[in-house]
Write an enzyme that holds these catalytic residues in place. Structure first.
Site, PDB file in Angstrom:
ATOM      1  N   TRP A 114      34.698   1.166 -13.551  1.00 56.02           N
ATOM      2  CA  TRP A 114      34.529   0.150 -12.502  1.00 56.02           C
ATOM      3  C   TRP A 114      35.437   0.431 -11.316  1.00 56.02           C
ATOM      4  O   TRP A 114      35.264  -0.118 -10.246  1.00 56.02           O
ATOM      5  CB  TRP A 114      34.838  -1.248 -13.062  1.00 56.02           C
ATOM      6  CG  TRP A 114      36.314  -1.514 -13.296  1.00 56.02           C
ATOM      7  CD1 TRP A 114      37.200  -0.717 -13.953  1.00 56.02           C
ATOM      8  CD2 TRP A 114      37.058  -2.649 -12.855  1.00 56.02           C
ATOM      9  NE1 TRP A 114      38.453  -1.292 -13.970  1.00 56.02           N
ATOM     10  CE2 TRP A 114      38.397  -2.482 -13.300  1.00 56.02           C
ATOM     11  CE3 TRP A 114      36.743  -3.792 -12.142  1.00 56.02           C
ATOM     12  CZ2 TRP A 114      39.403  -3.412 -13.054  1.00 56.02           C
ATOM     13  CZ3 TRP A 114      37.754  -4.727 -11.895  1.00 56.02           C
ATOM     14  CH2 TRP A 114      39.062  -4.525 -12.341  1.00 56.02           C
ATOM     15  N   ASP A 115      36.411   1.331 -11.524  1.00 60.87           N
ATOM     16  CA  ASP A 115      37.325   1.720 -10.449  1.00 60.87           C
ATOM     17  C   ASP A 115      36.539   2.043  -9.178  1.00 60.87           C
ATOM     18  O   ASP A 115      36.963   1.725  -8.073  1.00 60.87           O
ATOM     19  CB  ASP A 115      38.125   2.978 -10.839  1.00 60.87           C
ATOM     20  CG  ASP A 115      38.907   2.831 -12.135  1.00 60.87           C
ATOM     21  OD1 ASP A 115      38.430   2.123 -13.037  1.00 60.87           O
ATOM     22  OD2 ASP A 115      39.980   3.440 -12.250  1.00 60.87           O
ATOM     23  N   GLU A 146      43.386  -5.553 -19.564  1.00 65.39           N
ATOM     24  CA  GLU A 146      43.156  -4.941 -20.877  1.00 65.39           C
ATOM     25  C   GLU A 146      44.223  -5.320 -21.906  1.00 65.39           C
ATOM     26  O   GLU A 146      44.213  -4.805 -23.018  1.00 65.39           O
ATOM     27  CB  GLU A 146      43.070  -3.420 -20.735  1.00 65.39           C
ATOM     28  CG  GLU A 146      41.827  -2.989 -19.970  1.00 65.39           C
ATOM     29  CD  GLU A 146      41.622  -1.481 -19.912  1.00 65.39           C
ATOM     30  OE1 GLU A 146      42.557  -0.748 -20.254  1.00 65.39           O
ATOM     31  OE2 GLU A 146      40.518  -1.058 -19.526  1.00 65.39           O
TER      32      GLU A 146
HETATM   33  C1  BGC Z   1      42.748   0.216 -16.510  1.00 71.70           C
HETATM   34  C2  BGC Z   1      41.272   0.038 -16.228  1.00 71.70           C
HETATM   35  C3  BGC Z   1      40.770   1.265 -15.470  1.00 71.70           C
HETATM   36  C4  BGC Z   1      41.097   2.531 -16.215  1.00 71.70           C
HETATM   37  C5  BGC Z   1      40.733   3.774 -15.427  1.00 71.70           C
HETATM   38  C6  BGC Z   1      42.963   1.514 -17.246  1.00 71.70           C
HETATM   39  O1  BGC Z   1      44.319   1.712 -17.438  1.00 71.70           O
HETATM   40  O2  BGC Z   1      43.240  -0.859 -17.264  1.00 71.70           O
HETATM   41  O3  BGC Z   1      41.071  -1.118 -15.460  1.00 71.70           O
HETATM   42  O4  BGC Z   1      39.408   1.164 -15.271  1.00 71.70           O
HETATM   43  O5  BGC Z   1      42.475   2.576 -16.456  1.00 71.70           O
HETATM   44  O6  BGC Z   1      41.459   3.863 -14.254  1.00 71.70           O
END
Ligand code: BGC
Length: 759
Positions: free
Chosen positions: A365-366, A495
């Site tokens: 989603w980045d 997360e």
């Molecule tokens: C973040 C996610 C992100 C992913 C990739 C993770 O550490 O919590 O939001 O999509 O990294 O950058």
């Protein structure tokens, strides 16, 4: 101030000396790419001195291999295959033998060694002067760039000036020793899930096939991908002897004092393709490209590259007067963002761009929530390609929804390259179904900002409809909550909190997703009344009902927005007793230990508020900001930019400034301690957002462009340009005033702090 900045200029980062740790650290920062191929900033002779390198890889966007995921305990619907980007043959390798000695930075006597990354031109240069044991000197200067005009091409120029006569000089070029690919990489036994490489990373001999004319065909073990790599070395100097083997070109010269030898090298990487039978064609095309560039000559190809880079900066630069370090940091981020984006509608932007193998090269989603806005407002054609990639994986997203027992609609994979879910850990993977609404949000913004109805009424709408359908079946109307529409068992952006009911961010985004689909279906019906888009009136009525009755958790007693139903019932993490070295928490505590506490890895509710500022009062935003800031670790690099932008919104200028400095300099200062695995591309997007959507307060409301500028007093002036509905607008902000100029396009009315202004 960081050394790279201190020694550089507002457009260049400069590394001086031969410290292996510094050179190793800059390997990521000095990466060059063009969205198709990317090559890390390693030294040409890394094969001789691996201590200067973490990984010298060259990567191709979308080139990955798969391997079945082995679960200790399997359950239905788990992701089945890892997808791992694998390095392709590295074309930077060069070996130099002068006066009987082979050069390397550990054993040779090298003076004035320095490297410069010129952001304006997109060129990495290296120079030093080398004295052999016999006292003979050779001045060396090496340039490297990855072309935007010829996406297949990486070009290098070697400028060698001997200081004495009659010494033999042998220069050899090789595609990296193919069978050891991956072997020279640091192989620490590191459990960090953010970098873990899963699929087999090596080519085996039958995956490599040489054709005539230095053409190497590579194929992956299991994912069925192919590419071709070609190589040309040219010089106008008198070559004493040239030996060209398939994988190796070796040129020898006799030195003449102060007579410079110039050698150019072009390495070409074809597009990736799926059908082996296309190989001959692809080879022909690549030979043609190589012929074109060698005939044009290095100087011309370089001049074209520089002019393309200049036109990029012309529209995309953010100029900031009064802070040279920040200026450079900012440009560095924009440079890498620009480098990272796939431009062919079949590839996207990995979390690390093409600068490293962290996160296995996956797209998250980045892209939509952090990187997309920069492209949307500066290069909307790239924004469109990024959305077309999502459209290309819509069939896989529908399939995924079926696996999740959802009969209608689509669920995009949380992390993926080929469209299939690749996250083996569903609580922080598949459960982040907000990705559907994130994509819908990007699509809707694209429509508002570009006015590209052709896309919106077709591919865009199809994705809005399929994602909207998903929400209706995943959630339900809950009688225990007065018939509100609830969405259970999801993970929001944070997360450190997993599988919860009614994550505020997810519910709000789903509500918007439904509203976007309704708005565009109605628009299409008005514009194309005779064409059916396969959405019945009943379905539309249900969407409207869910949209209206979406449950958005709020704690009336505390007067706080609730991150989810259970968040405030959890014990607050004991931050005081947590030693510094225990961060990031994910590397030091079991997930359940983290989940049962109030602790956030990153912005979640605060992000929802930033995206829809007008839906919340200033007091509410301030209360929520203050609360969530205290429980957020920023262990994710996606966090700080959002907190910074919200700090600016609620008038916390000092905080906004501090968060912004961390954001802008994150990779240069290695703030997250893992830049070696690749840059933090989402944070780089967050830097642009911070400036334009944060400090300048740009947003679009009902088709109108708004600004609410707040230029920090530390800065003299900020100047940037944005594209909006076929106009180009230049904004100049100082702490006391803001000026808007229409550079291209028809008259436009914008709103600044509630007041209309006509440009
Ligand atoms: C973040 C996610 C992100 C992913 C990739 C993770 O550490 O919590 O939001 O999509 O990294 O950058």
């Amino acid at each position: 101030m960081h050394e790279l900045i201190e020694k550089g200029t507002p457009w260049t980062l400069k590394e001086v000396g031969t410290d292996p740790e510094v050179i190793k650290q800059n390997e990521t920062l000095f990466s060059l790419s063009n969205g198709h191929i990317g090559t890390r900033g390693s030294l040409e002779e890394t094969h001789l001195t691996p201590e200067f390198s973490h990984s010298k890889s060259t990567l191709m966007n979308g080139f990955f291999d798969t391997e079945p995921i082995t679960y200790g305990e399997w359950a239905y619907g788990y992701a089945t295959h890892h997808q791992t980007t694998i390095p392709i043959p590295d074309g930077k390798k060069m070996e130099m033998k002068y006066d009987g000695e082979v050069f390397d930075l550990t054993s040779s006597d090298a003076k004035d060694h320095n490297r410069t990354l010129d952001l304006k031109k997109g060129i990495l240069t290296r120079s030093y002067s080398w004295k052999t044991e016999n006292g003979h000197e050779l001045e060396v200067s090496i340039e490297r760039f990855v072309s935007y005009d010829y996406p297949e091409i990486m070009a290098q120029r070697f400028i060698l000036t001997p200081k004495d006569d009659n010494n033999s000089l042998e220069v050899s070029f090789e595609l990296d020793d193919l069978k050891s690919m991956g072997k020279e990489r640091d192989k620490e036994d590191d459990p960090d899930p953010r970098k873990k490489e899963q699929a087999s990373r090596r080519f085996e001999s039958d995956d490599l096939e040489f054709y005539d004319a230095d053409m190497l065909h590579i194929k992956t073990h299991a994912s069925g991908l192919h590419a071709v790599v070609g190589n040309r070395v040219v010089t106008d100097n008198d070559v004493h002897q040239q030996i060209s083997d398939k994988n190796r070109d070796s040129l020898s010269f006799y030195s003449k004092a102060n007579q410079t030898i110039v050698i150019d090298r072009f390495v070409a990487y074809s597009e990736l393709y799926k059908e082996e039978s296309l190989t001959e064609n692809i080879i022909d095309n690549l030979i043609r490209t190589l012929k074109n560039v060698t005939e044009s000559g290095y100087e011309k190809v370089k001049a074209e590259h520089i002019s393309t880079m200049e036109s990029f900066w012309e529209h995309s630069d953010i100029q900031i007067d009064g802070e040279p370090a920040l200026q450079l940091g900012l440009r560095f981020n924009l440079f890498h963002l620009h480098q990272a984006a796939g431009r062919d509608g079949k590839t996207n932007m990995s979390a690390k761009g093409l600068t490293g193998e962290g996160y296995e090269g996956h797209y998250f989603w980045d892209t939509e929530m952090y990187m997309f806005p920069f492209f949307l407002y500066t290069q909307p054609e790239i924004a469109r390609s990024l959305l077309m990639y999502r459209y290309s994986i819509l069939p896989q997203a529908k399939e995924r929804a079926r696996t999740m027992a959802i009969a209608n609609g689509a669920l995009f994979a949380w992390r993926t390259i080929n469209g299939e879910e690749a996250s083996p850990y569903y609580p922080a993977g598949t459960a982040q179904i907000h990705i559907n609404a994130d994509i819908a949000h990007a699509i809707y913004s694209y429509g508002e900002v570009t006015g590209d109805d052709a896309f919106m009424l077709n591919e865009g709408l199809e994705m809005l409809v399929e994602t909207a359908r998903f929400w209706l079946e995943w959630g339900h109307f809950d009688d225990n909550r007065g018939g509100a529409f609830v969405i259970n068992d999801v993970t929001g952006p944070d997360e450190y909190t997993a599988i919860v009911n009614n994550n505020y961010y997810t519910n709000l985004m789903a509500k918007k997703n439904l509203a976007y689909a309704i708005e565009w279906i109605e628009k299409r019906r008005r514009q194309l009344p005779d064409e059916d888009f396969n959405v019945s009136q009943d379905e539309l009525t249900e969407w409207k009902k869910a949209e209206e009755h979406m449950y958005l958790p709020y704690d009336e007693d505390k007067q706080l927005t609730m991150q989810d139903d259970s968040f405030f019932h959890k014990k607050v993490w004991d931050f005081e007793q947590t030693p510094k070295e225990n961060y990031p928490l994910l590397l030091n505590y079991h997930p359940l230990t983290i989940y049962k506490h109030q602790v956030c890895k990153q912005a979640d509710t605060v992000l929802a508020q930033f995206l829809f500022l007008d839906d919340f009062s200033k007091e509410q935003k301030k209360r929520d900001f203050d609360y969530y800031e205290k429980v957020t670790t920023h262990d994710s690099s996606l966090s700080r930019s959002v907190f910074g932008m919200m700090a600016s919104q609620i008038g916390e200028e000092k905080k906004a400034y501090d968060y912004f400095m961390d954001t802008a300099l994150m990779d240069i200062s290695d703030l997250q301690s893992n830049t070696k695995d690749g840059v933090h591309a989402a944070n780089m997007g967050g830097t642009w957002m911070s400036m334009v959507q944060g400090f300048a307060g740009l947003r679009v409301d009902k088709g109108t462009l708004h600004f609410s500028p707040q230029c920090p007093s530390e800065w003299e002036r900020i100047v940037f340009k944005v594209r909006f509905q076929k106009r180009l607008i230049q904004v100049s902000m100082t702490p006391s005033s803001t000026d808007y100029q229409l550079v291209e396009g028809d008259q436009l009315t914008i709103i600044e702090n509630g007041e209309k202004k006509t440009l």
